[in-house]
Enzyme design. Structure first.
Site, PDB file in Angstrom:
ATOM      1  NE  ARG A 170      19.831 -23.003  24.531  1.00 58.02           N
ATOM      2  CZ  ARG A 170      18.821 -23.740  23.673  1.00 58.02           C
ATOM      3  NH1 ARG A 170      18.371 -22.980  22.755  1.00 58.02           N
ATOM      4  NH2 ARG A 170      18.525 -24.937  23.971  1.00 58.02           N
ATOM      5  CD  GLU A 222      14.658 -17.300  25.681  1.00 60.84           C
ATOM      6  OE1 GLU A 222      14.070 -18.576  25.780  1.00 60.84           O
ATOM      7  OE2 GLU A 222      15.435 -17.165  24.718  1.00 60.84           O
ATOM      8  CG  HIS A 234      13.365 -20.059  22.884  1.00 62.40           C
ATOM      9  ND1 HIS A 234      14.010 -20.074  23.472  1.00 62.40           N
ATOM     10  CD2 HIS A 234      13.514 -20.852  21.512  1.00 62.40           C
ATOM     11  CE1 HIS A 234      15.042 -20.721  23.496  1.00 62.40           C
ATOM     12  NE2 HIS A 234      14.740 -21.787  22.151  1.00 62.40           N
TER      13      HIS A 234
END
Length: 325
Positions: A237, A266, A285
């Protein structure tokens, strides 16, 4: 009578059919500003919810008075107000086992790409700039035989450690709240405190959940304790790392480079300084983003919701204390 659920992510047709066989399903392909009010109205009658990437806040839970279970198509649960759910006795299911190997692959890809400058060199070739044999200014650094420090020795941390030890002959250090006997006996891993790991590792890999205790765990002081030749790898994270401190460390040579699959915000803003630094590998990601794994995650999440709403949930609960209420 079928229970009402809300699905707020596009899923494969066969898995949607499974949900519809068991429940009355209100479908949102995603939740955005244009349909957020409709989504909240649907929560009023929902006994179950399933989806990903949409925050489920205490305010959302307050109007979802009939909610009995929630299933997220992810291993992380930081999009949810878990405390509020636990207080209500609502189980929150996640998908911790099906993405382990795929995410470990991604993390070790970041190790290799960062050290060997793979992305940078590939772009040089595609730009037509490879006109002669490369020189020292294009060299990377070895991975084999180095020391990897893993923050978090859970399923993914152990899978990364296996790749490092068995595939690359690396020494393995780990920082964790408890011993991992299998990692120590099978991989010769050594548990140590954070300062020791930072000081001795050539690659510091963050594989921790985002919790109040881990938010900005890696900041200016921690980065300064790393070797100047070390790389920071984050595949968990973004908020575990102080991004401003990391940018400063990368710009000033406090550490050699970083491989990042996650960020504080993000998608990563286009004006982020991280995008201007040649010693950064930045991915969107993609930790679990393979066809096989994303399908398995949906299937697991559907299984979880069906089990929970039928009163037979036995595993994958992120707040297992609700079973004691």
């Amino acid at each position: 009578m079928k229970k009402n659920i809300v699905l707020y992510k596009t899923i494969p047709a066969d898995q949607l059919k499974r949900l519809q066989q068991h429940f009355n399903v209100t479908i949102f392909d995603s939740v955005n500003q244009s349909n957020h009010a409709d989504f909240r109205r649907a929560l009023v009658n929902a006994e179950g919810i399933i989806g990903a990437s949409t925050p489920i806040t205490a305010d959302d839970l307050a109007i979802a008075t009939k909610l009995k279970a929630a299933s997220t198509i992810s291993v992380g649960v930081d999009q949810f107000d878990v405390s509020a759910m636990t207080a209500r006795g609502i189980p929150l299911m996640h998908t911790p086992s099906v993405l382990t190997e795929t995410t470990a692959d991604t993390i070790f890809t970041l190790v290799l790409c960062s050290a060997r400058r793979i992305i940078e060199m590939a772009e040089m070739v595609k730009a037509g700039q490879w006109t002669k044999s490369i020189g020292e200014n294009h060299y990377g650094w070895n991975v084999s035989g180095k020391t990897i420090g893993i923050l978090g020795m859970g399923r993914i941390g152990y899978a990364v450690a296996k790749r490092a030890h068995a595939g690359f002959g690396m020494s393995v250090l780990y920082y964790n709240t408890y011993d991992h006997p299998e990692a120590e006996s099978q991989l010769n891993a050594r548990r140590c405190d954070l300062d020791t790991l930072l000081a001795q590792s050539d690659f510091v890999c963050v594989v921790l959940p985002l919790l109040p205790s881990t938010e900005k765990l890696i900041g200016k002081k921690e980065l300064q304790k790393m070797k100047p030749s070390a790389f920071l790898i984050n595949g968990s994270r973004g908020k575990i790392v102080d991004e401003a401190a990391l940018i400063d460390a990368l710009e000033t040579g406090v550490i050699r480079g970083a491989g990042l699959d996650v960020f504080e915000v993000e998608p990563l803003p286009i004006d982020s300084k991280l995008l201007t630094l040649p010693n950064v590998v930045a991915l969107p990601h993609i930790g679990s983003a393979t066809h096989e794994t994303r399908y398995a995650m949906v299937e697991c999440a559907v299984d979880n919701l069906i089990a929970a709403l039928n009163g037979c949930l036995t595993h994958n609960c992120a707040n297992p204390e609700v079973s004691k209420k």
